[in-house]
Design a protein around this motif. Structure first.
Motif, short mmCIF file in Angstrom:
data_model
loop_
_atom_site.label_atom_id
_atom_site.label_comp_id
_atom_site.label_asym_id
_atom_site.label_seq_id
_atom_site.Cartn_x
_atom_site.Cartn_y
_atom_site.Cartn_z
N VAL A 1 -8.80 59.10 44.88
CA VAL A 1 -9.01 57.89 45.68
C VAL A 1 -10.45 57.41 45.55
O VAL A 1 -10.72 56.21 45.44
CB VAL A 1 -8.63 58.15 47.15
CG1 VAL A 1 -9.04 56.98 48.03
CG2 VAL A 1 -7.14 58.40 47.28
N ILE A 2 -11.41 58.34 45.54
CA ILE A 2 -12.82 57.96 45.40
C ILE A 2 -13.06 57.30 44.04
O ILE A 2 -13.70 56.24 43.95
CB ILE A 2 -13.73 59.20 45.56
CG1 ILE A 2 -13.66 59.72 47.01
CG2 ILE A 2 -15.17 58.87 45.20
CD1 ILE A 2 -14.36 61.04 47.21
N MET A 3 -12.55 57.91 42.97
CA MET A 3 -12.73 57.34 41.63
C MET A 3 -12.00 56.01 41.50
O MET A 3 -12.49 55.09 40.83
CB MET A 3 -12.20 58.32 40.57
CG MET A 3 -13.00 59.59 40.42
SD MET A 3 -14.71 59.29 39.89
CE MET A 3 -15.61 59.57 41.43
N TYR A 4 -10.85 55.89 42.15
CA TYR A 4 -10.09 54.64 42.09
C TYR A 4 -10.87 53.51 42.77
O TYR A 4 -10.92 52.38 42.25
CB TYR A 4 -8.74 54.84 42.77
CG TYR A 4 -7.86 53.61 42.80
CD1 TYR A 4 -7.21 53.18 41.65
CD2 TYR A 4 -7.70 52.88 43.97
CE1 TYR A 4 -6.41 52.05 41.67
CE2 TYR A 4 -6.91 51.75 44.00
CZ TYR A 4 -6.26 51.33 42.85
OH TYR A 4 -5.48 50.21 42.87
N CYS A 5 -11.49 53.80 43.91
CA CYS A 5 -12.29 52.78 44.61
C CYS A 5 -13.50 52.37 43.78
O CYS A 5 -13.84 51.18 43.72
CB CYS A 5 -12.73 53.32 45.97
SG CYS A 5 -11.38 53.56 47.14
N ILE B 1 -14.42 48.54 42.23
CA ILE B 1 -15.72 47.88 42.40
C ILE B 1 -16.30 47.44 41.06
O ILE B 1 -16.76 46.30 40.89
CB ILE B 1 -16.71 48.83 43.12
CG1 ILE B 1 -16.23 49.10 44.55
CG2 ILE B 1 -18.12 48.24 43.13
CD1 ILE B 1 -17.02 50.18 45.27
N ILE B 2 -16.25 48.33 40.06
CA ILE B 2 -16.79 48.00 38.74
C ILE B 2 -15.96 46.91 38.07
O ILE B 2 -16.50 45.99 37.44
CB ILE B 2 -16.85 49.26 37.86
CG1 ILE B 2 -17.80 50.29 38.47
CG2 ILE B 2 -17.31 48.92 36.44
CD1 ILE B 2 -17.79 51.64 37.79
N SER B 3 -14.62 46.99 38.21
CA SER B 3 -13.75 45.96 37.62
C SER B 3 -14.01 44.60 38.24
O SER B 3 -13.91 43.57 37.57
CB SER B 3 -12.28 46.34 37.82
OG SER B 3 -11.97 47.55 37.17
N SER B 4 -14.37 44.59 39.53
CA SER B 4 -14.67 43.33 40.20
C SER B 4 -15.87 42.65 39.57
O SER B 4 -15.91 41.42 39.41
CB SER B 4 -14.92 43.57 41.69
OG SER B 4 -13.78 44.14 42.30
N PHE B 5 -16.89 43.44 39.20
CA PHE B 5 -18.06 42.87 38.54
C PHE B 5 -17.66 42.22 37.21
O PHE B 5 -18.13 41.13 36.87
CB PHE B 5 -19.12 43.94 38.30
CG PHE B 5 -19.94 44.27 39.51
CD1 PHE B 5 -20.91 43.38 39.96
CD2 PHE B 5 -19.75 45.45 40.21
CE1 PHE B 5 -21.67 43.67 41.09
CE2 PHE B 5 -20.50 45.75 41.33
CZ PHE B 5 -21.47 44.86 41.77
N LEU C 1 -16.38 55.78 31.88
CA LEU C 1 -16.75 57.08 32.43
C LEU C 1 -16.06 57.33 33.76
O LEU C 1 -15.52 58.40 34.01
CB LEU C 1 -18.27 57.17 32.59
CG LEU C 1 -19.10 57.33 31.31
CD1 LEU C 1 -20.58 57.20 31.62
CD2 LEU C 1 -18.82 58.66 30.64
N VAL C 2 -16.08 56.31 34.63
CA VAL C 2 -15.49 56.46 35.97
C VAL C 2 -13.98 56.64 35.88
O VAL C 2 -13.40 57.50 36.55
CB VAL C 2 -15.86 55.24 36.85
CG1 VAL C 2 -15.07 55.27 38.16
CG2 VAL C 2 -17.35 55.22 37.14
N VAL C 3 -13.32 55.81 35.05
CA VAL C 3 -11.86 55.86 34.93
C VAL C 3 -11.39 57.23 34.47
O VAL C 3 -10.37 57.75 34.94
CB VAL C 3 -11.37 54.76 33.97
CG1 VAL C 3 -9.92 55.00 33.56
CG2 VAL C 3 -11.51 53.39 34.62
N ASN C 4 -12.14 57.84 33.55
CA ASN C 4 -11.69 59.09 32.94
C ASN C 4 -12.23 60.35 33.61
O ASN C 4 -11.94 61.45 33.16
CB ASN C 4 -12.05 59.11 31.46
CG ASN C 4 -11.29 58.07 30.67
OD1 ASN C 4 -10.09 57.90 30.84
ND2 ASN C 4 -11.99 57.34 29.81
N VAL C 5 -13.03 60.19 34.67
CA VAL C 5 -13.55 61.36 35.39
C VAL C 5 -12.39 62.17 35.97
O VAL C 5 -12.36 63.40 35.87
CB VAL C 5 -14.53 60.94 36.50
CG1 VAL C 5 -14.77 62.09 37.47
CG2 VAL C 5 -15.87 60.53 35.89
N TYR C 6 -11.42 61.48 36.58
CA TYR C 6 -10.29 62.19 37.18
C TYR C 6 -9.45 62.90 36.12
O TYR C 6 -9.00 64.03 36.32
CB TYR C 6 -9.42 61.22 37.97
CG TYR C 6 -8.19 61.85 38.56
CD1 TYR C 6 -8.30 62.76 39.62
CD2 TYR C 6 -6.93 61.56 38.07
CE1 TYR C 6 -7.17 63.36 40.16
CE2 TYR C 6 -5.80 62.15 38.61
CZ TYR C 6 -5.93 63.05 39.65
OH TYR C 6 -4.80 63.65 40.18
#
Length: 295
Positions: free
Chosen positions: A238-242, A246-250, A267-272
């Motif tokens: 859930v943290i990585m999804y949020c 945020i990044i996709s909004s930019f 990086l964020v998408v693939n951390v999980y």
């Protein structure tokens, strides 16, 4: 951004190796026991999804692979982005299913979902079929509207190779609504199941304190340990999804491809996808026992 790309390739390499080990371990375990547990099947499916997800996210390697097969650039973009979106959706669905399975497993007989407990393996197979059908259909717009970069105007850049061509507003609204509602439903179910598991762990902790006060040494049960693992995975997801939202909004606000934002988002998408197998491996006593025997 060379150093950031190196971090990304290191992240993908660790994630692929860890997921491959987890996948092979559960396949071997299922083959040995002949009666697979629902959690084993779900973990196996999640590991496979994350392997494909990490492989399709490796733009350079994936592009070289399709180049060697002499596929057109449009086909490469359509295939890579379609597989990437489908795998991300399956990751959400499978993590949600894992949390539901754990809630059913630890729930008492009076719980409304307890009647599914004895046939969970069959229901998991049906769930996989529904998840694949849902994500293959809900992301079909990527096949139609994804194109390779060209001199055309009114294109929305997705990454350094591919763009989305313009589509009718009604079609865009349908697919956006479908994707948003799908994510809201599954993330919402994760949060509800997490709340239930937190309540379960709290009540279990109070019982453990009572046993400890009566001089009985409390031990962490397998159910509690598995619940803690699933709760950690769901919270992390859930943290990585949020962060991803945020990044996709930019990117949406700027309306153009930015290499810095794109690399950070990857990086964020693939951390999980990288961290989840490590959590499973470190919390599974069967796997820990294998490593201890070889020390």
């Amino acid at each position: 951004m060379l150093s950031l790309k190196n971090v990304y390739f290191f992240q993908a390499g660790i994630g692929i190796l860890a997921n491959a080990f987890l996948l092979l371990f559960h396949i071997f375990n299922i083959y040995q026991n002949h009666r697979p547990k629902p959690t084993d099947l779900t973990t196996c499916h999640l590991a496979f999804v994350h392997i494909v997800m990490l492989l399709t996210a490796l733009d350079t390697l994936s592009a070289d692979m399709f180049m060697s097969l002499n596929f057109p650039n449009d086909f490469k973009c359509k295939a890579l982005l379609y597989m990437s979106r489908v795998m991300r959706g399956l990751s959400i669905c499978t993590t949600c299913l894992l949390s539901i399975i754990q809630v059913i497993t630890i729930s008492p007989s009076t719980f409304c979902l307890s009647r599914f407990k004895h046939k969970l393996t069959n229901y998991v197979s049906y769930a996989f079929f529904c998840f694949w059908s849902l994500n293959l259909s809900s992301n079909s717009n990527m096949i139609i509207y994804t194109v390779a970069h060209s001199n055309m105007t009114n294109l929305f850049n997705i990454n350094m190779y591919c763009s989305l061509s313009s589509m009718k507003p009604i079609i865009m609204e349908i697919f956006l609504t479908l994707a948003l509602s799908q994510n809201v439903v599954f993330v919402g179910i994760m949060l509800l199941s997490s709340a239930y598991m937190v309540i379960f762990l709290s009540s279990h902790e109070r019982r453990s304190e009572y046993l400890h006060s009566t001089s009985i040494t409390p031990r962490t049960s397998p159910a509690k340990r598995a619940t803690q693992t699933v709760l950690l995975l769901v919270s992390f997801f859930v943290i990585m999804y949020c962060l991803d939202i945020i990044i996709s909004s930019f990117s949406t606000i700027f309306g153009k491809y930015d290499p810095v934002i794109w690399d950070v988002q990857r990086l964020v998408v693939n951390v999980y996808a990288m961290a989840s197998p490590l959590v499973f491996i470190s919390s599974d006593k069967r796997i820990i026992g294998i490593f201890q025997k070889h020390d």
